[in-house]
Design a protein around this motif. Structure first.
Motif, PDB file in Angstrom:
ATOM      1  N   TYR A  93       0.838  -1.190   0.000  1.00  9.72           N
ATOM      2  CA  TYR A  93       0.000   0.000   0.000  1.00  9.72           C
ATOM      3  C   TYR A  93       0.879   1.249   0.000  1.00  9.72           C
ATOM      4  O   TYR A  93       1.796   1.365   0.819  1.00  9.72           O
ATOM      5  N   TYR A  94       0.572   2.141  -0.922  1.00 11.53           N
ATOM      6  CA  TYR A  94       1.336   3.368  -1.094  1.00 11.53           C
ATOM      7  C   TYR A  94       0.454   4.584  -0.859  1.00 11.53           C
ATOM      8  O   TYR A  94      -0.712   4.587  -1.259  1.00 11.53           O
ATOM      9  N   CYS A  95       1.031   5.611  -0.266  1.00 10.56           N
ATOM     10  CA  CYS A  95       0.319   6.885  -0.239  1.00 10.56           C
ATOM     11  C   CYS A  95       0.994   7.837  -1.218  1.00 10.56           C
ATOM     12  O   CYS A  95       2.164   7.650  -1.583  1.00 10.56           O
ATOM     13  N   ALA A  96       0.234   8.827  -1.645  1.00  7.24           N
ATOM     14  CA  ALA A  96       0.718   9.763  -2.645  1.00  7.24           C
ATOM     15  C   ALA A  96       0.084  11.126  -2.421  1.00  7.24           C
ATOM     16  O   ALA A  96      -1.004  11.224  -1.839  1.00  7.24           O
ATOM     17  N   ALA A  97       0.765  12.167  -2.904  1.00  5.88           N
ATOM     18  CA  ALA A  97       0.302  13.547  -2.733  1.00  5.88           C
ATOM     19  C   ALA A  97       0.096  14.212  -4.081  1.00  5.88           C
ATOM     20  O   ALA A  97       0.969  14.131  -4.956  1.00  5.88           O
ATOM     21  N   SER A  98      -1.059  14.862  -4.236  1.00 10.45           N
ATOM     22  CA  SER A  98      -1.388  15.584  -5.466  1.00 10.45           C
ATOM     23  C   SER A  98      -1.636  17.051  -5.148  1.00 10.45           C
ATOM     24  O   SER A  98      -2.367  17.361  -4.213  1.00 10.45           O
ATOM     25  N   PRO A  99      -1.087  17.981  -5.944  1.00 14.19           N
ATOM     26  CA  PRO A  99      -1.324  19.404  -5.688  1.00 14.19           C
ATOM     27  C   PRO A  99      -2.731  19.857  -6.069  1.00 14.19           C
ATOM     28  O   PRO A  99      -3.128  20.979  -5.769  1.00 14.19           O
ATOM     29  N   GLU A 100      -3.493  18.997  -6.715  1.00 15.52           N
ATOM     30  CA  GLU A 100      -4.859  19.340  -7.092  1.00 15.52           C
ATOM     31  C   GLU A 100      -5.774  19.262  -5.877  1.00 15.52           C
ATOM     32  O   GLU A 100      -5.665  18.325  -5.076  1.00 15.52           O
TER      33      GLU A 100
END
Length: 125
Positions: A93-100
């Protein structure tokens, strides 16, 4: 630059629960955050996402009603509560960050800039 570190994975039996955490090195209040997973020999897939303020969320159909994404911007941490686990939930399981900011629309199909290294969740039958 935002560094993301996941934790909370483990080995458990079907029906069990876990809370995954994603700690960020910087402020995440201006990022929508997502969780993804990748099972062996499968492509990475979307699991859940949450808007900047936490007021809007989105889930993959396979986890709706079982998983809950949340965030604590004061702690720069995102969580994924996973309940009623099934063997098919086994994955990294991965987390990720989006500037949207998806506060005003669906939090699907965001473009993610930063990714963590992942945490393994293994569910036995």
């Amino acid at each position: 630059q935002v560094m993301l570190v996941e934790s909370g994975g483990g080995l458990l039996q079907a029906g069990g629960s876990l809370r995954l955490s994603c700690a960020a090195s910087g402020r995440i209040s201006s990022y929508s955050m997502g969780w993804f997973r990748q099972a062996p020999r499968k492509e990475r897939e979307f699991v859940a996402a949450i808007s900047w303020s936490g007021g809007n969320t989105a889930y993959a159909d396979s986890v709706k009603g079982r998983f809950t994404i949340s965030r604590d911007n004061a702690k720069n941490t995102v969580y994924l509560q996973v309940n009623s686990l099934k063997p098919e939930d086994t994955a990294v399981y991965y987390c990720a960050a989006s500037p949207e900011d998806c506060s005003g629309y669906g939090c699907y199909d965001l473009t993610y800039e930063y990714w963590g290294q992942g945490t393994q969740v293994t569910v036995s039958s």
